[in-house]
Write an enzyme that holds these catalytic residues in place. Structure first.
Site, PDB file in Angstrom:
ATOM      1  N   CYS A  39       0.720  -1.311  -0.374  1.00 30.74           N
ATOM      2  CA  CYS A  39       0.334   0.058  -0.171  1.00 30.74           C
ATOM      3  C   CYS A  39       0.750   1.212  -0.020  1.00 30.74           C
ATOM      4  CB  CYS A  39      -0.753   0.369   1.477  1.00 30.74           C
ATOM      5  SG  CYS A  39      -1.593   1.172   1.553  1.00 30.74           S
ATOM      6  N   CYS A  42       0.102   3.746   2.119  1.00 31.36           N
ATOM      7  CA  CYS A  42       0.159   3.463   3.774  1.00 31.36           C
ATOM      8  C   CYS A  42       1.125   3.821   3.867  1.00 31.36           C
ATOM      9  CB  CYS A  42      -0.198   1.853   4.049  1.00 31.36           C
ATOM     10  SG  CYS A  42      -2.395   0.858   4.063  1.00 31.36           S
TER      11      CYS A  42
END
Length: 307
Positions: A39, A42
């Site tokens: 991600c 993230c």
């Protein structure tokens, strides 16, 4: 997060989450970050979370990260649909969604607001255990009163781990396991409670023991029907009526049990040294003297005895 009825992997996941997140959140404000290696957003957010958590550490803020690929069960419990998803947790409960606080200033603003409202222990100090677990005990008691003994046992079990000298938690666990037809586990929980020095003279443990004794009278539906028929066939057979009342209560039919015992008291309150009244009092104590059903049934008993 209840931990009963789970498979082994799920149970291990719950245990990890309890140790790494729930227990620290009892005295700290936990920033809970759901993320994954693949991600990009993230990875961009991580340095911000780590920086703010470090700066706010002396105010009782810590960062906990959950890899959604490795902890899919935990992510599902929080209904994580996309990542990054970030929550603020206090005493095991989400208190804010921080997902949209993507900048350092936004995150600090939300944290400042939360820290003004919550009794977070600055520096991560230990709070009073009795105060910490009160809300969980109240939730568990309500769930047990609503009839979900399995779920209540899971919560009581967690509280016992967090506050091992809390008599109400141990007693609640015993009562919940007994109501969930897990007599052997209830007996084991009672035995563990009785080994805690601080609980040797705790009246709640004595009441839990009484509740376990009452639960031992449980029979299957066919046997209960036979006991009910025998009690109805001969109202003068007080032993049969008492046996039916005990079995009815153990089966969760406390109204039927109380009706039978009150009828016995009305017919002969002195029978067997007041055995019917003594049994009803034992039921009151096992359920809890503040329980609304107990309060109502005690009024019926008082009217019968003194009306």
């Amino acid at each position: 997060m209840a931990s009963l009825g789970l498979n082994l992997d799920e149970q291990k996941a719950v245990d990890r989450f309890r140790k790494d997140v729930v227990e620290p959140s009892m005295t700290n404000l936990v920033i809970l970050d759901f993320w994954a290696e693949w991600c990009g957003p993230c990875k961009a957010l991580t340095p911000i979370l780590e920086k703010v958590a470090s700066e706010y550490a002396d105010k009782g803020v810590i960062l906990a990260k959950v890899n959604v690929d490795e902890e899919q069960f935990i992510a599902s419990q929080f209904q994580v649909r996309s990542i990054p998803t970030v929550y603020a947790l206090f005493q095991g409960q989400p208190v804010a969604d921080l997902t949209n606080a993507r900048s350092e200033s936004q995150l600090k603003q939300v944290l400042d607001q939360l820290l003004e409202q919550l009794p977070v222990q600055a520096g991560g100090g230990e709070a009073d255990a009795g105060q910490d677990v009160t809300q969980f005990l109240e939730i568990a008691e309500q769930i047990l009163a609503d009839g979900d003994a399995e779920r209540a046992a899971g919560i009581f079990g967690q509280v016992v781990e967090m506050a091992p000298e809390n008599g109400a938690a141990h007693a609640g666990l015993v009562r919940a396991l007994a109501q969930a037809d897990r007599a052997e586990e209830a007996q084991a929980a009672l035995a563990r409670a009785e080994t805690v020095p601080a609980l040797v003279s705790d009246p709640q443990i004595a009441l839990a023991k009484s509740a376990l004794e009452l639960a031992a009278n449980k029979v299957d539906d066919g046997e209960l029907a036979a006991l009910r028929e025998k009690a109805s066939a001969d109202p003068a057979d007080m032993d049969a009526r008492l046996a039916y009342a005990e079995a009815a209560f153990a089966a969760g039919q406390r109204d039927a049990a109380a009706d039978e015992l009150l009828s016995m008291i009305e017919a002969d309150r002195e029978w067997s040294d007041g055995a019917a009244r003594a049994k009803l009092i034992q039921i009151f104590e096992a359920v809890g003297l503040e329980d609304p059903w107990v309060v109502s049934t005690r009024r019926r008993l008082s009217r019968l005895l003194f009306g």
